[in-house]
Design a protein around this motif. Structure first.
Motif, short mmCIF file in Angstrom:
data_model
loop_
_atom_site.label_atom_id
_atom_site.label_comp_id
_atom_site.label_asym_id
_atom_site.label_seq_id
_atom_site.Cartn_x
_atom_site.Cartn_y
_atom_site.Cartn_z
N HIS A 25 76.85 46.43 -10.62
CA HIS A 25 76.22 47.75 -10.69
C HIS A 25 75.32 47.86 -11.92
O HIS A 25 74.27 48.52 -11.87
N LEU A 26 75.73 47.23 -13.01
CA LEU A 26 74.89 47.22 -14.20
C LEU A 26 73.55 46.55 -13.90
O LEU A 26 72.48 47.07 -14.27
N ALA A 27 73.59 45.43 -13.21
CA ALA A 27 72.36 44.72 -12.86
C ALA A 27 71.48 45.59 -11.96
O ALA A 27 70.25 45.62 -12.11
N PHE A 28 72.12 46.31 -11.03
CA PHE A 28 71.36 47.18 -10.13
C PHE A 28 70.67 48.30 -10.92
O PHE A 28 69.49 48.59 -10.70
N CYS A 29 71.40 48.93 -11.84
CA CYS A 29 70.82 50.02 -12.63
C CYS A 29 69.65 49.51 -13.47
O CYS A 29 68.63 50.19 -13.59
N LYS A 30 69.81 48.34 -14.04
CA LYS A 30 68.72 47.77 -14.85
C LYS A 30 67.51 47.45 -13.99
O LYS A 30 66.36 47.55 -14.45
N SER A 31 67.74 47.08 -12.72
CA SER A 31 66.62 46.79 -11.82
C SER A 31 65.79 48.04 -11.54
O SER A 31 64.61 47.95 -11.20
N LEU A 32 66.43 49.21 -11.69
CA LEU A 32 65.74 50.49 -11.50
C LEU A 32 65.20 51.04 -12.81
O LEU A 32 64.65 52.15 -12.83
N ASN A 33 65.40 50.29 -13.90
CA ASN A 33 64.97 50.73 -15.24
C ASN A 33 65.65 52.02 -15.67
O ASN A 33 65.05 52.85 -16.36
N LEU A 34 66.90 52.18 -15.26
CA LEU A 34 67.68 53.35 -15.67
C LEU A 34 68.33 53.08 -17.02
O LEU A 34 68.60 51.94 -17.40
N THR A 35 68.59 54.16 -17.75
CA THR A 35 69.43 54.09 -18.93
C THR A 35 70.63 55.00 -18.67
O THR A 35 70.57 55.88 -17.82
N GLY A 36 71.71 54.78 -19.38
CA GLY A 36 72.86 55.64 -19.16
C GLY A 36 74.18 54.99 -19.50
O GLY A 36 74.23 53.92 -20.11
N ARG A 37 75.24 55.65 -19.07
CA ARG A 37 76.59 55.15 -19.32
C ARG A 37 77.44 55.42 -18.09
O ARG A 37 77.59 56.57 -17.66
N ILE A 38 78.01 54.37 -17.52
CA ILE A 38 78.84 54.48 -16.32
C ILE A 38 80.19 53.82 -16.59
O ILE A 38 80.24 52.72 -17.16
N ILE A 39 81.24 54.50 -16.19
CA ILE A 39 82.58 53.92 -16.26
C ILE A 39 83.02 53.62 -14.83
O ILE A 39 82.93 54.48 -13.95
N VAL A 40 83.46 52.40 -14.62
CA VAL A 40 83.96 51.97 -13.31
C VAL A 40 85.44 51.65 -13.45
O VAL A 40 85.85 50.98 -14.39
N ALA A 41 86.25 52.16 -12.54
CA ALA A 41 87.68 51.86 -12.53
C ALA A 41 88.13 51.67 -11.09
O ALA A 41 87.37 51.94 -10.15
N ASP A 42 89.34 51.21 -10.92
CA ASP A 42 89.88 51.05 -9.57
C ASP A 42 89.86 52.37 -8.81
O ASP A 42 89.81 52.39 -7.59
N GLU A 43 89.90 53.49 -9.56
CA GLU A 43 89.97 54.81 -8.94
C GLU A 43 88.61 55.45 -8.65
O GLU A 43 88.54 56.49 -8.01
N GLY A 44 87.51 54.84 -9.13
CA GLY A 44 86.21 55.42 -8.83
C GLY A 44 85.14 55.24 -9.89
O GLY A 44 85.20 54.32 -10.71
N LEU A 45 84.17 56.16 -9.89
CA LEU A 45 83.00 56.10 -10.78
C LEU A 45 82.88 57.37 -11.60
O LEU A 45 83.19 58.47 -11.13
N ASN A 46 82.38 57.21 -12.81
CA ASN A 46 82.07 58.35 -13.67
C ASN A 46 80.83 57.99 -14.46
O ASN A 46 80.84 57.04 -15.25
N GLY A 47 79.73 58.70 -14.23
CA GLY A 47 78.51 58.27 -14.88
C GLY A 47 77.50 59.35 -15.22
O GLY A 47 77.52 60.45 -14.67
N THR A 48 76.64 59.02 -16.16
CA THR A 48 75.43 59.77 -16.46
C THR A 48 74.32 58.75 -16.58
O THR A 48 74.42 57.81 -17.39
N VAL A 49 73.28 58.88 -15.78
CA VAL A 49 72.15 57.96 -15.85
C VAL A 49 70.86 58.75 -15.95
O VAL A 49 70.79 59.92 -15.56
N SER A 50 69.84 58.12 -16.49
CA SER A 50 68.58 58.81 -16.72
C SER A 50 67.42 57.85 -16.49
O SER A 50 67.51 56.65 -16.76
N GLY A 51 66.33 58.41 -15.95
CA GLY A 51 65.15 57.60 -15.69
C GLY A 51 64.08 58.41 -15.00
O GLY A 51 64.17 59.65 -14.94
N THR A 52 63.08 57.74 -14.46
CA THR A 52 62.03 58.45 -13.73
C THR A 52 62.63 59.10 -12.49
O THR A 52 63.70 58.71 -12.01
#
Length: 312
Positions: A25-52
């Motif tokens: 998922h980190l590679a995918f976000c970088k491919s979109l030129n996003l910045t942000g912080r995402i936490i991934v766990a067995d229970e799900g996702l928690n994130g804030t991302v920013s970009g165009t």
């Protein structure tokens, strides 16, 4: 016309091989030129991302295309510039650290408080026999909170379970929980129900959604956010400032991180003290050799801490 967006979201949904998912998922976000912080766990996702806008739309489409995350709700802010400097996506044990050793005690997919939409929350907080409970940390509710809300003396959400006994007096009342975007309330409300609270609700979408859909009425102060904006306005109906400068006591809505990276304390600090203290919370922090250059914002890229070698 703003060119960028910041997306706040979470989703409780089991992820198989979550650690590998985080890497991909980190590679995918970088491919979109996003910045942000995402936490991934067995229970799900928690994130804030920013970009165009285009990148953010592509990201939301990809998340919704995944059956596991199809119901994810995004809180979207129009911003003048990206709200992060880098992109991080990390695997952790929980998307919100609950402090519970036995993680099976609560499962937001099985039991949680009744979700209240912002307009319904606004009506219910006016009722009698209602308790408004802020489940966020000290530095967050010191900056802003709902009028008449009960706040807890906690440094992190993992301290919340220890406060259940203090809240026992409200077991027979309607307890309305709220947090920034809703994610902490999922676990907080579930834990309250587990401990015998009878009538528990949560603000769906949190303070951020309440600001967008109910104009933030009766939310006093600003809302702390976990990006380089640090704080955002919520109330357009009856706004007030409730926070005071950590150093001089002057009323101020400005929050910073201490310029000493070994402290990094979240404090409210007026501009005058910011200049005088060079963005530090105290004189000892001002003299720290690793003190960061204060630019008036009080936001810094995280600096790695030196490894402490145990004394034998």
């Amino acid at each position: 016309m703003t060119q960028y967006q910041t997306l706040l979201y979470y989703c409780y949904s089991p992820i198989a091989e979550a650690e590998q998912f985080a890497t991909d998922h980190l590679a995918f976000c970088k491919s979109l030129n996003l910045t942000g912080r995402i936490i991934v766990a067995d229970e799900g996702l928690n994130g804030t991302v920013s970009g165009t806008k285009e990148s953010c739309e592509a990201y939301m489409a990809a998340i919704h295309a995944d059956p596991r995350f199809a119901k994810t709700e995004f809180k979207i802010d129009e911003v003048e510039e990206p709200s992060f400097m880098k992109m991080h996506c990390r695997y952790k044990a929980e998307i919100v650290h609950s402090g519970l050793r036995d993680k099976t005690i609560i499962d937001p997919n099985k039991q949680t408080g009744k979700h209240l939409e912002p307009e319904d929350f606004k009506k219910m907080i006016q009722e009698e026999d209602v308790v408004i409970l802020d489940v966020r940390s000290n530095y967050e509710h010191n900056l802003g909170r709902f009028k008449n809300a009960i706040t807890l003396d906690i440094e992190n959400f993992r301290d919340f379970p220890e406060k259940i006994n203090e809240l026992a007096q409200y077991k027979d009342k309607k307890v309305l929980t709220y947090c920034t975007g809703g994610i902490k309330c999922e676990k907080a409300s579930a834990l309250l129900l587990h401990h015998g609270f009878n009538d528990v609700y949560q603000l769906h979408g949190g303070i951020i959604k309440y600001g967008k859909e109910a104009n933030g009425e009766d939310f006093e102060g600003k809302c702390y956010v976990f990006d380089n904006r640090i704080a955002v306005d919520v109330n357009t109906v009856n706004p007030t400032v409730v926070s005071k400068c950590f150093n001089c006591g002057t009323v101020t809505p400005k929050m910073i991180n201490c310029a000493n990276p070994e402290c990094n304390e979240h404090i409210t600090q007026c501009d005058a003290c910011g200049e005088k203290m060079m963005g530090c919370c105290s004189e000892p922090c001002m003299s720290n050799p690793r003190r960061r250059q204060y630019d008036g914002t009080g936001y810094y890229v995280k600096v790695p801490q030196p490894v402490k070698v145990p004394v034998k």
